[in-house]
Design a protein around this motif. Structure first.
Motif, mmCIF file in Angstrom:
data_model
loop_
_atom_site.group_PDB
_atom_site.id
_atom_site.type_symbol
_atom_site.label_atom_id
_atom_site.label_comp_id
_atom_site.label_asym_id
_atom_site.label_seq_id
_atom_site.Cartn_x
_atom_site.Cartn_y
_atom_site.Cartn_z
ATOM 1 N N VAL A 183 4.712 -5.449 -5.721
ATOM 2 C CA VAL A 183 6.149 -4.876 -5.930
ATOM 3 C C VAL A 183 7.003 -6.146 -6.067
ATOM 4 C CG1 VAL A 183 8.116 -3.620 -4.858
ATOM 5 C CG2 VAL A 183 5.733 -2.953 -4.897
ATOM 6 N N ASP A 229 6.273 5.364 -10.943
ATOM 7 C CA ASP A 229 4.829 5.906 -10.368
ATOM 8 C C ASP A 229 3.749 5.106 -11.336
ATOM 9 O OD1 ASP A 229 5.713 7.974 -8.876
ATOM 10 O OD2 ASP A 229 5.780 9.443 -10.559
ATOM 11 N N GLN A 230 4.217 4.206 -12.517
ATOM 12 C CA GLN A 230 3.062 3.554 -13.172
ATOM 13 C C GLN A 230 3.763 2.083 -13.254
ATOM 14 O OE1 GLN A 230 0.173 4.435 -14.170
ATOM 15 N NE2 GLN A 230 0.571 6.400 -13.343
ATOM 16 N N PRO A 231 2.887 1.183 -13.296
ATOM 17 C CA PRO A 231 3.438 -0.248 -13.610
ATOM 18 C C PRO A 231 4.332 -0.433 -14.650
ATOM 19 C CG PRO A 231 0.993 -0.201 -13.069
ATOM 20 C CD PRO A 231 1.460 1.134 -13.415
ATOM 21 N N THR A 249 -0.837 -2.663 -10.752
ATOM 22 C CA THR A 249 -1.561 -2.047 -9.514
ATOM 23 C C THR A 249 -2.892 -2.447 -9.601
ATOM 24 O OG1 THR A 249 -2.060 -0.361 -11.139
ATOM 25 C CG2 THR A 249 -0.059 0.064 -9.861
ATOM 26 N N VAL A 275 7.708 -2.051 -9.424
ATOM 27 C CA VAL A 275 6.196 -2.089 -9.736
ATOM 28 C C VAL A 275 5.765 -2.852 -10.675
ATOM 29 C CG1 VAL A 275 4.080 -1.015 -9.488
ATOM 30 C CG2 VAL A 275 5.809 -0.081 -8.469
ATOM 31 N N ARG A 302 1.167 -3.534 -18.443
ATOM 32 C CA ARG A 302 -0.110 -3.470 -18.347
ATOM 33 C C ARG A 302 -0.731 -4.832 -19.087
ATOM 34 N NH1 ARG A 302 -1.982 1.375 -16.155
ATOM 35 N NH2 ARG A 302 -0.555 2.984 -16.285
ATOM 36 N N GLN A 331 13.149 -1.954 -5.724
ATOM 37 C CA GLN A 331 11.886 -2.375 -5.795
ATOM 38 C C GLN A 331 11.469 -2.042 -7.169
ATOM 39 O OE1 GLN A 331 9.340 -0.452 -2.829
ATOM 40 N NE2 GLN A 331 11.099 -0.183 -1.494
ATOM 41 N N ARG A 388 -3.260 -0.218 -4.653
ATOM 42 C CA ARG A 388 -2.193 -1.083 -4.180
ATOM 43 C C ARG A 388 -1.129 -1.599 -5.383
ATOM 44 N NH1 ARG A 388 -6.857 -4.534 -1.251
ATOM 45 N NH2 ARG A 388 -7.818 -2.635 -0.264
ATOM 46 N N ARG A 389 -0.049 -1.854 -5.044
ATOM 47 C CA ARG A 389 1.123 -2.151 -6.142
ATOM 48 C C ARG A 389 1.481 -3.531 -5.646
ATOM 49 N NH1 ARG A 389 5.536 0.989 -4.291
ATOM 50 N NH2 ARG A 389 4.522 0.986 -2.286
ATOM 51 N N ARG A 438 0.700 -1.241 -0.025
ATOM 52 C CA ARG A 438 0.101 -0.007 0.169
ATOM 53 C C ARG A 438 0.880 1.434 0.074
ATOM 54 N NH1 ARG A 438 -5.220 -1.532 2.243
ATOM 55 N NH2 ARG A 438 -5.801 0.399 2.236
ATOM 56 N N SER A 439 0.376 2.325 -0.317
ATOM 57 C CA SER A 439 1.325 3.800 -0.063
ATOM 58 C C SER A 439 1.322 3.990 1.253
ATOM 59 C CB SER A 439 0.424 4.698 -0.494
ATOM 60 O OG SER A 439 -0.737 5.067 0.154
#
Length: 707
Positions: A107, A702-704, A121, A118, A707, A116, A104-105, A52-53
């Motif tokens: 990771v 910031d983004q996966p 999400t 990502v 996708r 890390q 949520r991510r 989570r953030s």
């Protein structure tokens, strides 16, 4: 070994090296995985984590602080008068238009370098890694569900649909299946990693209309051939679940068979094994084993049986419940077991040649080849967490060491009978310094619970932060923990009489003063204490913590939910508790309001003459302040004590001490000062500060990545 800790910022993940005792903490707030798992080791150094953030940790670690922060902000907006201080909750067609927390991510964490990545999400609530490490299955919360208004609600009824997400970790592809609504507690790959076993229902159908499904890594779905209907079971709060697992290459499910249950292979006509909803299962070497007493037997066919206490890594608790229902594969280490002779061995190995002796007989918390973590508790309540390994043993932590120097009272069984004649046992804790005349009594109740053995929280070192029996006994009071198997309000019309019968039985076993009795309880026990006070004048004092005084407020939103539409409306938790849960009123309030009135002590306030102390907590979903108002109107002796920043009980050490001091003062006033000398525990909570190793943190996209 993955470890967690609570911090001032929320909830953090770390990795412990057993060989050195060093823990590296990462800037990751992991999900608590209430439905299953939140992480998996893909390799010895790569960890997959649902995170989570950091500003939005799991609900139980943020509810109070977020509520306070948002309330403070809105108060400031109202004072300034320029921006509306408004929060909007929605129902009906706009229900899914509510705001959402950041996704949520998933990771990928390199625990050696702190890198890390990502991978995806979403609102992930469970995951399972294929044995070959190439594919990952996740359960994702989807749209909100409105339960059928013509059916009684249950606490465990899902409030959101749950979708399947498949990730190809090699090809870097994410696939979502929008057609399946999955039941929780079943997400299981076969040993080859090319089929995933789930249980799903079509959109708009009930779980009775669901079936087992087999899903390939590319998302193809097949319904296997089955004989009979899958056994649809109910867990806590009537949460629906099924039982199934892999036995070699065969998917095995629990099915209805006449009046009983059997384990039967899907896609196969063959022998079935008798089963129950409580069978304890583990998967070892691809085979499915069931426990019978202390022996593990293959569920189907021949094989080696083994005796011991199993701690498979796939069942290591991370706050979830799937492993307790349906076993998964073992991750990295072989299954380690503790034998009756105290050896740590791999499942099925020769004990005489592979025994690693364990020094302690405490509860086995975790085990891997060469290492075991145990938790032991002394008769005085001192708890010791130890790490035993091939390179030596060490104590990791000692909790409540000061209790070793204290004296504690005797705990005695009190045999008696239920209303229907069923034998029961209640438990009496005597003061540690019994002198003078018989001591006054505090009767602790919780309708719906019967104790075949003395409850652990009655013993020294018990974890009760509200109405701690050892603190009450140290103040000179005998504490009687009463078994009351009847639970719903409709069963409690003779509650006070049942309590009085147990008091009489206790007086035949030990010297207690039946003319000086107080009744106390927390949560549903607090409600029971208030209800019993409407039925008798026997009790010279009442203490009710987190007790409900009425049931018509059961649809009220508690503070954290009222100010945070992002968390949705916990309708089934509120309505389910009243309709089919602990209250079990068997009616929706709009259909039978009289049932709610009959069960509520508030509307019988004129019959309460015993002095009443009420403990309320501002973030709690249960309150009895209306009853205090009624008692005030009647000029009865009553006290309302409200603690701020507390939920369904006490957490703040200062509040814990204050509450017990108030309870003892209340008892002394209304029962007469206890004759035994009170013993102040003299122990203060110690907030430990340690030097820590922090991993290097690499910037997270910031983004996966895919996708």
């Amino acid at each position: 070994m993955v470890v967690y800790r609570v911090t001032s910022e929320g909830w953090a993940l770390g990795v412990l090296e057993p060989s050195t005792g060093r823990t590296i903490w990462f800037d990751i707030s992991p999900e608590t995985a209430n439905l299953g798992r939140a992480l998996a080791w893909r390799t010895d150094t790569e960890l997959l984590v649902v995170a989570r953030s950091t500003e939005n940790p799991p609900f139980k670690y943020r509810a109070a602080t977020q509520h306070q922060a948002r309330a403070r902000h809105l108060w400031a907006e109202a004072a300034a008068g320029r921006t509306p201080s408004v929060v909007v909750q929605r129902s009906g067609s706009d229900r899914n238009a509510r705001p959402r927390w950041p996704a949520r991510r998933l990771v990928s964490l390199d625990v050696t370098q702190g890198i890390q990545r990502v991978l995806a999400t979403g609102e992930f609530v469970d995951l399972e890694l294929a044995p070959n490490g190439d594919h990952l299955a996740l359960l994702e919360d989807a749209e909100d569900i409105q339960p059928d208004p013509d059916q009684l609600a249950a606490i465990g009824e899902p409030m959101r649909r749950r979708r399947l997400v498949l990730i190809d970790l090699v090809a870097c592809e994410v696939r979502r299946n929008p057609d399946l609504d999955l039941i929780p507690y079943l997400l299981s790959w076969n040993p080859a990693g090319d089929q995933l076993l789930v249980f799903a229902r079509p959109g708009g159908k009930t779980w009775d209309g669901g079936s087992f499904r087999l899903v390939t890594p590319n998302g193809d779905v097949r319904s296997p051939t089955t004989i009979g209907r899958p056994a649809l079971l109910e867990g806590v709060g009537r949460a629906p679940y099924v039982r199934a697992a892999w036995d070699g290459a065969d998917a095995i499910g629990l099915f209805k068979d006449g009046d009983g249950l059997v384990w039967r292979a899907l896609d196969e006509v063959g022998p079935a094994a008798p089963g129950t909803g409580q069978d304890r299962l583990i998967t070892v070497g691809g085979r499915l084993y069931r426990r019978d007493n202390a022996i593990w037997f293959p569920l189907r066919g021949d094989g080696v049986a083994f005796s011991g206490e199993a701690t498979p890594s796939s069942s290591a608790s991370d706050g979830g419940g799937r492993a307790a229902v349906n076993p998964g594969r073992l991750d990295v280490q072989p299954l380690m077991m503790r034998t009756s002779t105290g050896c740590l061995v791999a499942f099925g190995s020769d004990v005489s040649s592979s025994c690693q002796p364990l020094a302690t007989t405490g509860r086995l918390i975790a085990a891997a080849k060469g290492y075991a973590v145990t938790l032991s508790r002394s008769p005085a309540g001192v708890q010791t967490l130890r790490l035993e390994g091939e390179d030596g043993d060490r104590t990791l932590a000692v909790v409540n060491a000061g209790l070793a120097e204290r004296r504690f009272g005797e705990i005695r069984p009190i045999p008696h009978a239920a209303i229907d004649g069923t034998p029961l046992t209640s438990w009496l804790l005597s003061p540690p310094h019994p002198t003078g005349p018989p001591p006054p009594v505090v009767a602790l109740i919780y309708p719906g619970r019967a104790y075949g053995a003395a409850p652990a929280w009655l013993a020294p070192g018990g974890g009760n932060r509200v109405l701690n029996p050892q603190v009450l006994a140290a103040a000179g009071y005998a504490v009687l923990v009463i078994s009351l198997p009847d639970a719903s309000p409709s069963d409690l019309s003779r509650l006070a009489g049942a309590i009085e019968e147990v008091l009489e039985a206790a007086a035949r076993v030990a010297p207690i003063d039946l003319d000086r009795v107080a009744l106390a309880g927390h949560s549903f026990g607090g409600y029971g204490a208030l209800l019993a006070a409407t039925q008798t004048t026997r009790f010279r004092a009442i203490v009710a913590s987190s007790g409900k005084d009425e049931f018509s407020d059961n649809f009220d939103l508690s503070g954290p939910y009222r100010l945070h539409p992002e968390d949705g409306v916990p309708l089934t938790a509120m309505a389910g508790w009243a309709e089919t849960g602990q209250a079990d009123l068997q009616a929706f309030i709009a259909d039978d309001p009289e049932a709610y009135l009959r069960a509520s002590p508030l509307y019988a306030a004129r019959r309460i003459v015993s002095p009443v102390m009420i403990f309320d907590y501002d973030l709690d979903f249960t309150h009895a302040d209306s009853l205090f108002g009624a008692l005030y109107r009647l000029d009865r002796d009553a006290v309302l004590v409200t603690y701020l920043g507390e939920n369904h009980g006490l957490v703040s050490p200062a509040n814990v001490r204050d509450a017990h001091a108030r309870v003892i003062d209340w008892l002394d006033r209304h029962l007469g000062m206890a004759t035994a000398e009170a013993v102040d525990p003299g122990l203060s909570p110690d907030l430990q500060q340690r030097q820590e190793d922090h991993a290097a943190v690499v910037t997270v996209p910031d983004q996966p990545l895919w996708r």
